[in-house]
Design a protein around this motif. Structure first.
Motif, PDB file in Angstrom:
ATOM      1  N   ASP A   1      30.725  53.108 -21.535  1.00  0.00           N
ATOM      2  CA  ASP A   1      31.131  53.008 -20.135  1.00  0.00           C
ATOM      3  C   ASP A   1      30.010  53.505 -19.246  1.00  0.00           C
ATOM      4  O   ASP A   1      28.886  53.731 -19.717  1.00  0.00           O
ATOM      5  CB  ASP A   1      32.447  53.764 -19.896  1.00  0.00           C
ATOM      6  N   THR A   2      30.285  53.686 -17.977  1.00  0.00           N
ATOM      7  CA  THR A   2      29.241  54.060 -17.013  1.00  0.00           C
ATOM      8  C   THR A   2      29.127  55.561 -16.787  1.00  0.00           C
ATOM      9  O   THR A   2      28.374  56.006 -15.908  1.00  0.00           O
ATOM     10  CB  THR A   2      29.512  53.371 -15.664  1.00  0.00           C
TER      11      THR A   2
ATOM     12  N   SER B   1      20.726  60.532 -17.716  1.00  0.00           N
ATOM     13  CA  SER B   1      20.598  61.390 -16.533  1.00  0.00           C
ATOM     14  C   SER B   1      19.695  62.591 -16.788  1.00  0.00           C
ATOM     15  O   SER B   1      18.934  63.006 -15.909  1.00  0.00           O
ATOM     16  CB  SER B   1      21.983  61.883 -16.092  1.00  0.00           C
TER      17      SER B   1
ATOM     18  N   GLY C   1      22.251  59.427 -11.437  1.00  0.00           N
ATOM     19  CA  GLY C   1      23.232  58.931 -12.388  1.00  0.00           C
ATOM     20  C   GLY C   1      24.303  59.941 -12.738  1.00  0.00           C
ATOM     21  O   GLY C   1      25.290  59.592 -13.399  1.00  0.00           O
TER      22      GLY C   1
ATOM     23  N   ASP D   1      27.437  62.368 -11.948  1.00  0.00           N
ATOM     24  CA  ASP D   1      28.581  62.441 -11.040  1.00  0.00           C
ATOM     25  C   ASP D   1      28.508  63.767 -10.273  1.00  0.00           C
ATOM     26  O   ASP D   1      28.655  64.829 -10.882  1.00  0.00           O
ATOM     27  CB  ASP D   1      29.859  62.343 -11.868  1.00  0.00           C
TER      28      ASP D   1
ATOM     29  N   ARG E   1      19.076  55.084 -17.773  1.00  0.00           N
ATOM     30  CA  ARG E   1      20.491  55.283 -18.099  1.00  0.00           C
ATOM     31  C   ARG E   1      20.782  56.736 -18.460  1.00  0.00           C
ATOM     32  O   ARG E   1      21.915  57.212 -18.314  1.00  0.00           O
ATOM     33  CB  ARG E   1      20.881  54.358 -19.270  1.00  0.00           C
TER      34      ARG E   1
END
Length: 303
Positions: A208-209, A230, A48, A50, A228
C-alpha cells in the motif's frame, strides 16, 4: 632578540606533550569505547512520511559483543538505557559478534540473544544482519547460505530478523512499513563480494502507500535507494571510530566521508548512520562515543 629555550624547558615541553598523548591514548582505548554511552537524537518528518504519524524509534547498531569492550554487563546496561527511553519501536542494525582482532574472550551469542530479549517496545524489536554476523558463522560461509547462528538465536527469543523482508505495523491507527535488507558484504562464496541485499524484492512486499522505514546495515546502498523509502537507517561505519571536527580519517567506504556518520540528506532522501556501540579492527573510539540513536518521526518539517 631571539630567546632560546633552556634544556629544562625543552624537556618539560616534551614531557607535557607525552603526558597529554598518554592521557588521550588511555581515554581513546580504555574510557570512550568501554564506559561512555551517548543518546543521539534526531527529529524529522521526511518526504513521504505521514505528518500525523508520531513514532519514537530506538536504534542499536554494531554491538560487537565480546570481552573486553562489550561484555555482557555492558550489553545489559545498553538494554536498560534503551528501555528507559520508552521507544515505540526498537531496531537492531546488525554486527552482533565482535571480530577476532578485538576479542580477548568470546561471549556466547546465545547469552547476547537472551539479553536482547529484554528490549521492550510496544511495536516490538526487529533486526537485520551485518557482515560480521556472516563472518562469525564459518559453516554458513562455507555453505554459502544461512540462516546464520545469530539469526536463529534472535528469532528463538522472539526478535524477527529481516533479510529482504518487509513488515506492516500500525501506530495510533496509522500504518507504516519496516523493511530490512540482507547484508551487502557477506563475501559468499568466501573471497567473493556477492551482495545479498535486494531492494526491489524487498519493496515488492509493500502493498500500500503507507510510509517505509528501511534498515540496511551498510549505508553505501543509499545511492540506490528509491524515493519510496522515507528513511534509511544504517550502521557499519562506527563513525570511523575516530572522528575529529566532523571528519573520520579511517573509513572503509567506497564513498569516503559521504555516509560516514549522522543525518545525510541527498535529493530529498534521508539517511541516518549510527556510530554504533562496539569496536572492530582496533579497540579505540575518540570523538564518536558508543551511542543509542533515538529517532522521533512526525510533526517536524523535512530538511
Amino acid at each position: 632578540m631571539l630567546i632560546r629555550p633552556t634544556r629544562r624547558q625543552v624537556l618539560g615541553g616534551f614531557g607535557a606533550s607525552a603526558l597529554t598523548l598518554g592521557f588521550g591514548g588511555a581515554y581513546a582505548f580504555l574510557v570512550e569505547p568501554r564506559f561512555r554511552l551517548a543518546v543521539t537524537r534526531y527529529s524529522l518528518t521526511p518526504p513521504g512520511w505521514d505528518p500525523g504519524l508520531h513514532l519514537r524509534i530506538a536504534v542499536l547498531a554494531d554491538v560487537h559483543v565480546g570481552e573486553p569492550y562489550m561484555p555482557l554487563d555492558r550489553v545489559a546496561e545498553i538494554v536498560a538505557a534503551t528501555n528507559a527511553l520508552a521507544p515505540d519501536l526498537i531496531l537492531l542494525l546488525g554486527d552482533y559478534p565482535a571480530g577476532r582482532k578485538v576479542t580477548w574472550h568470546r561471549v556466547p551469542l546465545s547469552d547476547f540473544a537472551q539479553l536482547a530479549e529484554g528490549l521492550r517496545a510496544p511495536l516490538g524489536t526487529y533486526a537485520v544482519l551485518g557482515n560480521h554476523d556472516w563472518w562469525d558463522d564459518r559453516a554458513a560461509m562455507l555453505a554459502g547460505r544461512g540462516p546464520v547462528e545469530v539469526r536463529r538465536l534472535l528469532e528463538a527469543r522472539g526478535i524477527p530478523v529481516l533479510e529482504n523482508d518487509a513488515v506492516r505495523l500500525v501506530q495510533g491507527g496509522r500504518p507504516f512499513w519496516i523493511a530490512g535488507l540482507a547484508d551487502q558484504e557477506p563475501f559468499l562464496p568466501i573471497g567473493s563480494r556477492r551482495s545479498l541485499a535486494d531492494i526491489p524484492a524487498t519493496l515488492a512486499q509493500v502493498t500500500d502507500t503507507a510510509p517505509v522505514i528501511l534498515m540496511a546495515h551498510e549505508p553505501d546502498i543509499f545511492v540506490n535507494m528509491p524515493d519510496r523509502v522515507s528513511l534509511t537507517l544504517s550502521g557499519h561505519t562506527h563513525g570511523g571510530q575516530i572522528r575529529v571536527l566532523g571528519y573520520s580519517p579511517l573509513l572503509l567506504s567506497r564513498y569516503g566521508q559521504r555516509f560516514a556518520y549522522g543525518h545525510v540528506v541527498e535529493e530529498g532522501r534521508h539517511l541516518i548512520v549510527s556510530g554504533g556501540l562496539g569496536v572492530s579492527r582496533v579497540g579505540v573510539r575518540l570523538g564518536v562515543p558508543p551511542e543509542i540513536v533515538l529517532v522521533e518521526l512526525g510533526g517536524v518539517p523535512a530538511a
